[in-house]
Design an enzyme around this catalytic site. Sequence first.
Site, PDB file in Angstrom:
ATOM      1  N   CYS A 138       0.852  -1.188   0.000  1.00  0.00           N
ATOM      2  CA  CYS A 138       0.000   0.000   0.000  1.00  0.00           C
ATOM      3  C   CYS A 138       0.885   1.235   0.000  1.00  0.00           C
ATOM      4  O   CYS A 138       2.110   1.142   0.077  1.00  0.00           O
ATOM      5  CB  CYS A 138      -0.941   0.006   1.203  1.00  0.00           C
ATOM      6  SG  CYS A 138      -0.085   0.228   2.777  1.00  0.00           S
ATOM      7  N   CYS A 196       3.491   1.790   2.702  1.00  0.00           N
ATOM      8  CA  CYS A 196       4.792   1.144   2.547  1.00  0.00           C
ATOM      9  C   CYS A 196       5.764   2.064   1.816  1.00  0.00           C
ATOM     10  O   CYS A 196       6.967   2.057   2.094  1.00  0.00           O
ATOM     11  CB  CYS A 196       4.645  -0.170   1.782  1.00  0.00           C
ATOM     12  SG  CYS A 196       3.520  -1.365   2.542  1.00  0.00           S
ATOM     13  N   ASP A 204       6.956  21.512 -34.847  1.00  0.00           N
ATOM     14  CA  ASP A 204       7.765  21.806 -36.030  1.00  0.00           C
ATOM     15  C   ASP A 204       8.117  20.577 -36.854  1.00  0.00           C
ATOM     16  O   ASP A 204       8.713  20.697 -37.894  1.00  0.00           O
ATOM     17  CB  ASP A 204       9.060  22.517 -35.620  1.00  0.00           C
ATOM     18  CG  ASP A 204       9.981  21.610 -34.825  1.00  0.00           C
ATOM     19  OD1 ASP A 204       9.496  20.612 -34.289  1.00  0.00           O
ATOM     20  OD2 ASP A 204      11.180  21.914 -34.743  1.00  0.00           O
TER      21      ASP A 204
END
Length: 511
Positions: free
Chosen positions: A27, A30, A449
């Site tokens: 999670c 951590c 460009d």
Amino acid sequence: MQRFLNFGGKMEQAIQIINLDIQGMTCAGCVNSVEKALGNVDGVDLAEVNFALNRAAVHYNPEIANPSVLESAVEEAGFEAQRLKDTEDAPEPSEQSEQEYLKFRSKMWLALGFSVPLVLLAMGPMLGFSLPNWFAPETEPLRYGLIQLLLTLPVLWAGRDFYTKGISTLLHRTPNMDTLVAMGTAAAVGFSLWNLFGTQLNAEGFYFETAGVIIALILMGKSLEAKSRSRASAAISSLLKLRPKEAVLVHEGKESSISIDLVHPGDVLRVRPGSIVPADGIVVEGSSFVDESMLTGEPLPVEKTVGDHGSSGSEVTGGTLNTNGVLTIRVQRVGGETTLSRIIRLVENAQLAKAPVARLADQVAGVFVPVVLVIAAFTGVGWWLSGASANEILGYTVAVLVIACPCALGLATPIAIMVGTGTGAQHGILFRNAPALEAAHRLDTLILDKTGTLTEGRPKVTQIITVDTKNQKQAQTELLKLASAVEQGSEHPLGRAVVAEAEKQNLELCK
């Protein structure tokens, strides 16, 4: 990778950057724990951990810190760390995520397979259907509880990682989502066992199905997360697939096929039509047109020839496509030094880097779990002081523990960055870092460009002009048939455009 610091005209020691593969994170909490562990190491300038990729990018001073110390710091925090090798046989990110997905999916189906009958057994009386007398709670409460226990054990086995990791992080004083799940389900199972084998058998105190459903649903969420990571990392995998596995080595006039890992600067390689250029180099023999659209966005191939009057030949880039001629090249750069490898590294670094909003999410998630544990404790004490029954206290406390998992909080932003940078790379747009991607929504003017940037990136026939103006339609058809017959074996984009137009008009190509 390294960079130098310059203070007051004095060149300081280079800051090294190392990528670590972090295992054991479940999670966003951590992430905060690993970053804190790495950040506390002397000599570490910056540590960024990506939950979605399970990777950490650490900037450190090699005179003070070293990779072994960094790995030890991660392991002391309760996780596993391994240096990422810059080799071409390393598993692709999407392949690793796919393996993780398959692992979670098998555990999910095991948990669901036993949780469904467990729920039906436990909730049967509430759903309006009666159970057979030989294991009904009213007549055989012990047998009723034992059957639930037997159905719960495989589910607990499927979710065993929650307990091993949850207890480990708790002992390291870095509680995470696994801690919440482990404590909540362990409380439910423990209370159920007390009511089953305790001083008084109480069938109404069985909460086995609560633990089973929680583990099954969390595993389902883990499977979806792994699938999301697999799809999000497909961009890097598509770039990695541009690397050929083998090359044709020319030595003393003889050709031999060798692994791309054995190619070194100075080797002479032969690239046939339709083959991918295996490494960066210069042309020493032959001429051809090379499709460099993956690098420059130009839809038309670029001519590559030998240099005139002793000058160096044209440069070719690994990963580009040789279209029509045979080229012999002398290798200049291989492995991580090639242009393609640098592009891949740029995309990986952009996915590893954290946008400001991601840092905020990780900071919130880092304190989220301890706060939830405190709230759960206050919930249990509060209901106990109010005189509630043990069943009510357990129910409310477990509810607080299991519904407050901050996984989505820490996963949403990294997944969004991975998808954004990955999709951009597939379309030839490279983001230098995550903050640049986050700032893109404020753009109001975009200046382009390059030919091919705003086009489809491939030529097509738009008009056929013939000398015969009387039978123009027939003349155009005949001209297209002849031209497509000549070009049907060509790899050149203009030739393929002619053939595509003939196929579009359903013309029968001449053999």
